[in-house]
Design an enzyme around this catalytic site. Structure first.
Site, mmCIF file in Angstrom:
data_model
loop_
_atom_site.group_PDB
_atom_site.id
_atom_site.type_symbol
_atom_site.label_atom_id
_atom_site.label_comp_id
_atom_site.label_asym_id
_atom_site.label_seq_id
_atom_site.Cartn_x
_atom_site.Cartn_y
_atom_site.Cartn_z
ATOM 1 N N SER A 73 0.773 -1.164 0.013
ATOM 2 C CA SER A 73 0.005 0.157 -0.028
ATOM 3 C C SER A 73 0.977 1.401 0.129
ATOM 4 C CB SER A 73 -0.961 -0.059 1.036
ATOM 5 O OG SER A 73 -1.628 -1.134 1.315
HETATM 6 N N1 SAH Z 1 -1.018 -4.148 3.702
HETATM 7 C C1 SAH Z 1 -0.353 -4.923 2.518
HETATM 8 C C2 SAH Z 1 -1.426 -4.597 1.535
HETATM 9 C C3 SAH Z 1 -1.355 -5.945 0.456
HETATM 10 S S1 SAH Z 1 -2.292 -5.617 -0.754
HETATM 11 C C4 SAH Z 1 1.092 -4.303 2.157
HETATM 12 O O1 SAH Z 1 1.072 -3.105 2.389
HETATM 13 O O2 SAH Z 1 1.783 -4.914 1.864
HETATM 14 C C5 SAH Z 1 -3.738 -6.572 -0.078
HETATM 15 C C6 SAH Z 1 -3.551 -7.932 0.414
HETATM 16 O O3 SAH Z 1 -4.706 -8.689 0.795
HETATM 17 C C7 SAH Z 1 -2.954 -8.878 -0.855
HETATM 18 O O4 SAH Z 1 -1.548 -9.485 -0.288
HETATM 19 C C8 SAH Z 1 -4.239 -10.105 -0.850
HETATM 20 O O5 SAH Z 1 -3.492 -11.278 -1.083
HETATM 21 C C9 SAH Z 1 -4.616 -9.913 0.501
HETATM 22 N N2 SAH Z 1 -6.158 -10.402 0.355
HETATM 23 C C10 SAH Z 1 -7.063 -10.171 -0.460
HETATM 24 N N3 SAH Z 1 -8.036 -10.620 -0.073
HETATM 25 C C11 SAH Z 1 -8.026 -11.490 1.195
HETATM 26 C C12 SAH Z 1 -8.640 -12.348 1.924
HETATM 27 N N4 SAH Z 1 -9.983 -12.676 1.481
HETATM 28 N N5 SAH Z 1 -8.290 -12.793 3.047
HETATM 29 C C13 SAH Z 1 -6.809 -12.562 3.276
HETATM 30 N N6 SAH Z 1 -6.065 -11.821 2.479
HETATM 31 C C14 SAH Z 1 -6.751 -11.169 1.363
#
Ligand code: SAH
Length: 223
Positions: A73
């Site tokens: 993010s």
């Molecule tokens: N906070 C993280 C954001 C990553 S993007 C960072 O800054 O690196 C969002 C993440 O949510 C991804 O890794 C994706 O695989 C995860 N995600 C999406 N749907 C999900 C779900 N139902 N359960 C768990 N993780 C999920």
């Protein structure tokens, strides 16, 4: 100029403390005011959470690819969501859905007593686990699973932070919020996505739509 490695970027001062201070200054100008959040954003090595080839861009205020079609993010949004979450009365146990790179997890772990984080992509979860261990952040527990189920074994939570956008708030997640607890989540599908704050009261939930945002979608199941 083409940068080839993290050490090139380091030599040029692009992953160093001055780069982090410039980012913190930018966050302050953008309206982030929580001193502890600014302090943690100013020292967290974001370049350790991205691929070496992207290290020189780690302190830009932008989302970056982390593989599996996902992104780390944007720093502003990490700081903003953390600030909203910390406005709640307690910071004992926080649940994060969407560990991704582990950067937001690391920021939370520096500010609350215990962080529980669920990621649906097994490889991302394992990579994040290694990074958090390297940073000696030991108050974090990660789980490979579908975040829509939350993590009932550790509920109720004082805060829940969701980093992928569901079309609506998953009911099981809202149920795992303790009384007075606060959930911060993006909601909806781009371009109609908003940040939502949900507070659990004695009689139900109070919600508030905040600013427009742009997140990857919340997906079902695991891989
Ligand atoms: N906070 C993280 C954001 C990553 S993007 C960072 O800054 O690196 C969002 C993440 O949510 C991804 O890794 C994706 O695989 C995860 N995600 C999406 N749907 C999900 C779900 N139902 N359960 C768990 N993780 C999920």
């Amino acid at each position: 100029m083409q940068l080839t490695s993290a050490s090139d970027a380091e030599e040029l001062g692009m992953t160093s403390q001055p780069a982090r201070e410039r980012l913190t200054e930018r966050l302050r100008r953008m309206g982030i005011s929580h001193p502890e959040v600014l302090e943690v954003m100013g020292r967290m090595p974001r370049h350790s959470f991205v691929d070496e080839a992207l290290a020189s861009r780690a302190y830009d205020d932008s989302a970056l690819p982390i593989g599996w079609g996902q992104t780390i993010s944007q720093p502003y949004i990490v700081a903003r969501m953390t600030e909203i979450l910390l406005a709640g009365p307690r910071r004992d146990r926080v649940l994060e859905i969407g560990t991704g790179s582990g950067f937001q997890t690391a920021v939370l772990a520096s500010l609350v007593r215990r962080v529980y984080s669920v990621e649906r992509v097994a490889d991302l979860k394992e990579q994040a686990e290694r990074r958090l261990r390297a940073l000696k952040l030991r108050n974090v527990r990660l789980r490979h699973g579908d975040g829509a189920q939350g993590w009932p074994e550790y509920a109720p939570f004082d805060g829940i932070l969701v980093t992928a956008a569901p079309p609506r708030v998953p009911r099981l997640l809202a149920d795992q919020l303790g009384c007075g607890g606060c959930m911060v989540t993006p909601i909806g599908t781009a371009p109609e996505q908003f940040l939502l704050r949900l507070v659990r009261t004695r009689s139900g939930w109070r919600h508030e739509m905040l600013e427009p945002v742009s997140f990857v979608p919340f997906l079902e199941g695991t891989c």
